[in-house]
Scaffold this motif. Structure first.
Motif, PDB file in Angstrom:
ATOM      1  N   ALA A 123       0.864  -1.204   0.027  1.00  0.00           N
ATOM      2  CA  ALA A 123      -0.091   0.082   0.034  1.00  0.00           C
ATOM      3  C   ALA A 123       0.751   1.236  -0.112  1.00  0.00           C
ATOM      4  CB  ALA A 123      -1.029   0.107   1.257  1.00  0.00           C
ATOM      5  N   GLY A 124       1.868   1.245   0.628  1.00  0.00           N
ATOM      6  CA  GLY A 124       2.739   2.360   0.910  1.00  0.00           C
ATOM      7  C   GLY A 124       3.579   2.494  -0.626  1.00  0.00           C
ATOM      8  N   VAL A 125       4.219   1.635  -1.083  1.00  0.00           N
ATOM      9  CA  VAL A 125       4.790   1.794  -2.379  1.00  0.00           C
ATOM     10  C   VAL A 125       3.670   1.983  -3.477  1.00  0.00           C
ATOM     11  CG1 VAL A 125       6.199   0.544  -3.970  1.00  0.00           C
ATOM     12  CG2 VAL A 125       6.481   0.172  -1.661  1.00  0.00           C
ATOM     13  N   GLY A 126       2.596   1.391  -3.389  1.00  0.00           N
ATOM     14  CA  GLY A 126       1.894   1.901  -4.361  1.00  0.00           C
ATOM     15  C   GLY A 126       1.014   3.056  -4.455  1.00  0.00           C
ATOM     16  N   ALA A 127       0.812   3.863  -3.237  1.00  0.00           N
ATOM     17  CA  ALA A 127       0.618   5.131  -3.171  1.00  0.00           C
ATOM     18  C   ALA A 127       1.660   6.043  -3.299  1.00  0.00           C
ATOM     19  CB  ALA A 127       0.103   5.475  -1.493  1.00  0.00           C
ATOM     20  N   THR A 129       4.085   5.627  -5.652  1.00  0.00           N
ATOM     21  CA  THR A 129       4.060   5.373  -7.130  1.00  0.00           C
ATOM     22  C   THR A 129       2.660   5.837  -7.799  1.00  0.00           C
ATOM     23  OG1 THR A 129       5.136   3.154  -6.890  1.00  0.00           O
ATOM     24  CG2 THR A 129       4.469   3.694  -9.000  1.00  0.00           C
ATOM     25  N   GLY A 130       1.772   5.847  -7.262  1.00  0.00           N
ATOM     26  CA  GLY A 130       0.277   6.354  -7.946  1.00  0.00           C
ATOM     27  C   GLY A 130       0.421   7.927  -7.893  1.00  0.00           C
ATOM     28  N   ALA A 131       0.971   8.355  -6.826  1.00  0.00           N
ATOM     29  CA  ALA A 131       1.212   9.862  -6.667  1.00  0.00           C
ATOM     30  C   ALA A 131       2.151  10.355  -7.685  1.00  0.00           C
ATOM     31  CB  ALA A 131       1.532  10.276  -5.447  1.00  0.00           C
ATOM     32  N   ILE A 132       3.156   9.535  -7.875  1.00  0.00           N
ATOM     33  CA  ILE A 132       4.207  10.029  -8.753  1.00  0.00           C
ATOM     34  C   ILE A 132       3.644   9.929 -10.330  1.00  0.00           C
ATOM     35  CG2 ILE A 132       6.528   9.521 -10.000  1.00  0.00           C
ATOM     36  CD1 ILE A 132       7.226   8.865  -6.791  1.00  0.00           C
ATOM     37  N   VAL A 133       2.948   8.944 -10.781  1.00  0.00           N
ATOM     38  CA  VAL A 133       2.656   8.663 -11.920  1.00  0.00           C
ATOM     39  C   VAL A 133       1.223   9.578 -12.359  1.00  0.00           C
ATOM     40  CG1 VAL A 133       1.618   6.704 -13.575  1.00  0.00           C
ATOM     41  CG2 VAL A 133       3.517   6.311 -11.972  1.00  0.00           C
ATOM     42  N   ASN A 134       0.632   9.836 -11.580  1.00  0.00           N
ATOM     43  CA  ASN A 134      -0.555  10.520 -12.098  1.00  0.00           C
ATOM     44  C   ASN A 134      -0.532  11.902 -11.421  1.00  0.00           C
ATOM     45  OD1 ASN A 134      -3.049  11.733 -12.370  1.00  0.00           O
ATOM     46  ND2 ASN A 134      -4.302  10.193 -11.268  1.00  0.00           N
ATOM     47  N   ASN A 137      -3.539  14.351 -10.851  1.00  0.00           N
ATOM     48  CA  ASN A 137      -4.526  14.241  -9.785  1.00  0.00           C
ATOM     49  C   ASN A 137      -3.718  13.342  -8.762  1.00  0.00           C
ATOM     50  OD1 ASN A 137      -6.299  14.215  -7.613  1.00  0.00           O
ATOM     51  ND2 ASN A 137      -8.110  13.432  -8.890  1.00  0.00           N
ATOM     52  N   ARG A 138      -2.800  13.682  -7.932  1.00  0.00           N
ATOM     53  CA  ARG A 138      -2.078  13.115  -7.360  1.00  0.00           C
ATOM     54  C   ARG A 138      -2.679  12.349  -6.009  1.00  0.00           C
ATOM     55  NH1 ARG A 138       3.242  13.712  -8.783  1.00  0.00           N
ATOM     56  NH2 ARG A 138       3.798  15.776  -9.848  1.00  0.00           N
ATOM     57  N   GLY A 139      -3.758  12.926  -5.774  1.00  0.00           N
ATOM     58  CA  GLY A 139      -4.368  12.119  -4.445  1.00  0.00           C
ATOM     59  C   GLY A 139      -5.345  10.911  -5.215  1.00  0.00           C
ATOM     60  N   ALA A 140      -5.715  10.964  -6.239  1.00  0.00           N
ATOM     61  CA  ALA A 140      -6.645   9.856  -6.866  1.00  0.00           C
ATOM     62  C   ALA A 140      -5.485   8.975  -7.195  1.00  0.00           C
ATOM     63  CB  ALA A 140      -7.230  10.087  -7.861  1.00  0.00           C
ATOM     64  N   GLY A 141      -4.331   9.235  -7.698  1.00  0.00           N
ATOM     65  CA  GLY A 141      -3.529   8.314  -8.116  1.00  0.00           C
ATOM     66  C   GLY A 141      -2.755   7.636  -6.800  1.00  0.00           C
ATOM     67  N   VAL A 143      -4.415   6.972  -3.908  1.00  0.00           N
ATOM     68  CA  VAL A 143      -5.637   6.029  -3.507  1.00  0.00           C
ATOM     69  C   VAL A 143      -5.412   4.974  -4.526  1.00  0.00           C
ATOM     70  CG1 VAL A 143      -7.923   5.825  -3.409  1.00  0.00           C
ATOM     71  CG2 VAL A 143      -7.018   7.817  -2.394  1.00  0.00           C
ATOM     72  N   ILE A 144      -5.387   5.057  -5.693  1.00  0.00           N
ATOM     73  CA  ILE A 144      -5.494   3.593  -6.630  1.00  0.00           C
ATOM     74  C   ILE A 144      -4.434   3.138  -6.638  1.00  0.00           C
ATOM     75  CG2 ILE A 144      -5.641   2.961  -8.885  1.00  0.00           C
ATOM     76  CD1 ILE A 144      -7.355   5.600  -9.566  1.00  0.00           C
ATOM     77  N   GLY A 145      -3.125   3.719  -6.469  1.00  0.00           N
ATOM     78  CA  GLY A 145      -1.989   2.961  -6.257  1.00  0.00           C
ATOM     79  C   GLY A 145      -1.930   2.240  -4.919  1.00  0.00           C
ATOM     80  N   GLY A 146      -2.460   2.861  -3.904  1.00  0.00           N
ATOM     81  CA  GLY A 146      -2.240   2.275  -2.510  1.00  0.00           C
ATOM     82  C   GLY A 146      -3.213   0.989  -2.537  1.00  0.00           C
ATOM     83  N   VAL A 147      -4.293   0.851  -3.092  1.00  0.00           N
ATOM     84  CA  VAL A 147      -5.323  -0.026  -3.020  1.00  0.00           C
ATOM     85  C   VAL A 147      -4.706  -1.252  -3.821  1.00  0.00           C
ATOM     86  CG1 VAL A 147      -7.551  -1.139  -4.082  1.00  0.00           C
ATOM     87  CG2 VAL A 147      -7.320   1.135  -2.647  1.00  0.00           C
ATOM     88  N   LEU A 148      -4.170  -1.194  -5.298  1.00  0.00           N
ATOM     89  CA  LEU A 148      -3.820  -2.245  -5.754  1.00  0.00           C
ATOM     90  C   LEU A 148      -2.486  -2.600  -5.445  1.00  0.00           C
ATOM     91  CD1 LEU A 148      -4.067  -0.376  -9.620  1.00  0.00           C
ATOM     92  CD2 LEU A 148      -5.336  -2.328  -8.582  1.00  0.00           C
TER      93      LEU A 148
END
Length: 166
Positions: A123-127, A129-134, A137-141, A143-148
């Motif tokens: 969850a930490g790594v995904g969050a 990574t999601g914030a960096i990639v998106n 909208n870093r928040g949505a990225g 959240v999605i990265g954290g869940v995945l």
């Protein structure tokens, strides 16, 4: 030259039509790929169910140990007679009584399972990574990265648990 080009194009189309991949071997390969993906899905479901069953078993063990500690505490306090049953410790040599603190038995510190560790790390790594990639909208990225990431980490932890048991 024009006739040669038309002839070459016609030969190319004829050759392309005859090499169609509708052969029986290709169909069997496609069927096998579908079967393999279904097997992987059922294995994933079995792993998830094993994790759920493990968590339920741990909860039952913890509940039983807490009930056992409560019954032991109740049995030790019921051995005290008379006014001492209220929670006073008497000294047989002296006529005074002193209050006793009801302290629960120290429970063993339970270690975190590898499934939980994997989910937390994922969850930490995904969050991150999601914030960096998106970038929009870093928040949505996050959240999605954290869940995945949590799902992938939990699956990895379950696989590690399974290997440790074998």
């Amino acid at each position: 030259m024009k006739k040669l080009l038309i002839l070459f194009t016609a030969m190319f189309y004829l050759a392309a039509c005859q090499n169609k991949s509708n052969s029986e071997a290709d169909i069997q390969l496609a069927k096998q790929a579908v079967i393999d993906s279904m097997k992987m899905q059922s294995q994933l479901q079995a792993t998830k169910q094993a994790v759920i069953d493990s968590m339920k078993n741990q909860a039952l063990i913890q509940q039983e140990s807490s009930e056992k500690a409560i019954t032991e505490q109740a049995s030790t306090s019921s051995k005290v007679t008379g006014a001492n049953a209220v929670g006073y410790k008497s000294d047989e040599k002296a006529a005074t009584s002193t209050p006793v603190a009801n302290t629960p038995a120290k429970a063993k510190k339970k270690k975190m399972s590898t499934v939980a560790k994997g989910a937390i790390i994922g969850a930490g790594v995904g969050a991150v990574t999601g914030a960096i990639v998106n970038k929009r909208n870093r928040g949505a990225g996050a959240v999605i990265g954290g869940v995945l990431g949590a799902g992938a980490g939990a699956a990895t932890g379950a696989i590690i648990d399974k290997k440790k048991q074998n």
